[in-house]
Design a protein around this motif. Sequence first.
Motif, PDB file in Angstrom:
ATOM      1  N   GLY A 190      -8.745   3.617  -0.012  1.00 29.00           N
ATOM      2  CA  GLY A 190      -7.343   3.259  -0.176  1.00 29.00           C
ATOM      3  C   GLY A 190      -6.450   4.475  -0.170  1.00 29.00           C
ATOM      4  O   GLY A 190      -6.893   5.589  -0.471  1.00 29.00           O
TER       5      GLY A 190
ATOM      6  N   CYS B  66      -5.609   0.043   2.995  1.00 29.87           N
ATOM      7  CA  CYS B  66      -7.047   0.237   2.898  1.00 29.87           C
ATOM      8  C   CYS B  66      -7.609   0.464   4.299  1.00 29.87           C
ATOM      9  O   CYS B  66      -7.100  -0.097   5.281  1.00 29.87           O
ATOM     10  CB  CYS B  66      -7.691  -0.991   2.260  1.00 29.87           C
TER      11      CYS B  66
ATOM     12  N   TRP C 131      -4.223  -1.731  -4.736  1.00 32.24           N
ATOM     13  CA  TRP C 131      -5.497  -1.500  -4.049  1.00 32.24           C
ATOM     14  C   TRP C 131      -6.671  -1.897  -4.946  1.00 32.24           C
ATOM     15  O   TRP C 131      -7.633  -2.508  -4.473  1.00 32.24           O
ATOM     16  CB  TRP C 131      -5.612  -0.035  -3.625  1.00 32.24           C
TER      17      TRP C 131
END
Length: 191
Positions: A13, A63, A97
């Motif tokens: 991420g 991501c 994330w």
Amino acid sequence: MWQTVEFGGAHEGRPGVLLADGTEPKPVYFDTGSSGHMHQSSDWWIYDGTLRAPLATHLRASCACGWRGESHYRLDWDQVDRRSPDLFDTTGLEEDWDQHIQDVEARATPLPEDLATLIEQIEQRLGNLAGDAPLAALRAISRLEHIITDAGRRAAFHAEADAGDGSAIGPGLGLPEREARQRLLRYTLHH
């Protein structure tokens, strides 16, 4: 960059940027002038509107698997220290994330609870043993490597057989399909 031990680079991420029109810009290329190679970057702080870089107006979590966070965070460039952009607070992005990773883990094939507990205990015990009795730790690690190689080969073979009907392996491992196939290949190539 944010990573987990289990998913590594497959779910790495990072803060991503959006332009005023809501699009995600392409990487910025830098001509170093000394070769035909052009350095590129997609680090969020590059998109400050200088040196032909577009101007980012918002940040969002992103991501490596392609996932993008739904929440957009207004980017106030007056709050960014250009000499130390990594000190800029991206806590909200990392939390977004983290939620993505929790969702990936929830969709993945669960580990049996007793095995997950045992793995945690082995990790702690080996960590302590490495400092207290490093040679004993190395002996234990050698045995674990053998166990992992043998069990990994068998598990990869059975996973391939189970997926013979064309079903995806990636979701069960919490990985994009390409990375999941590479993991299986890594275990099948061990002799």
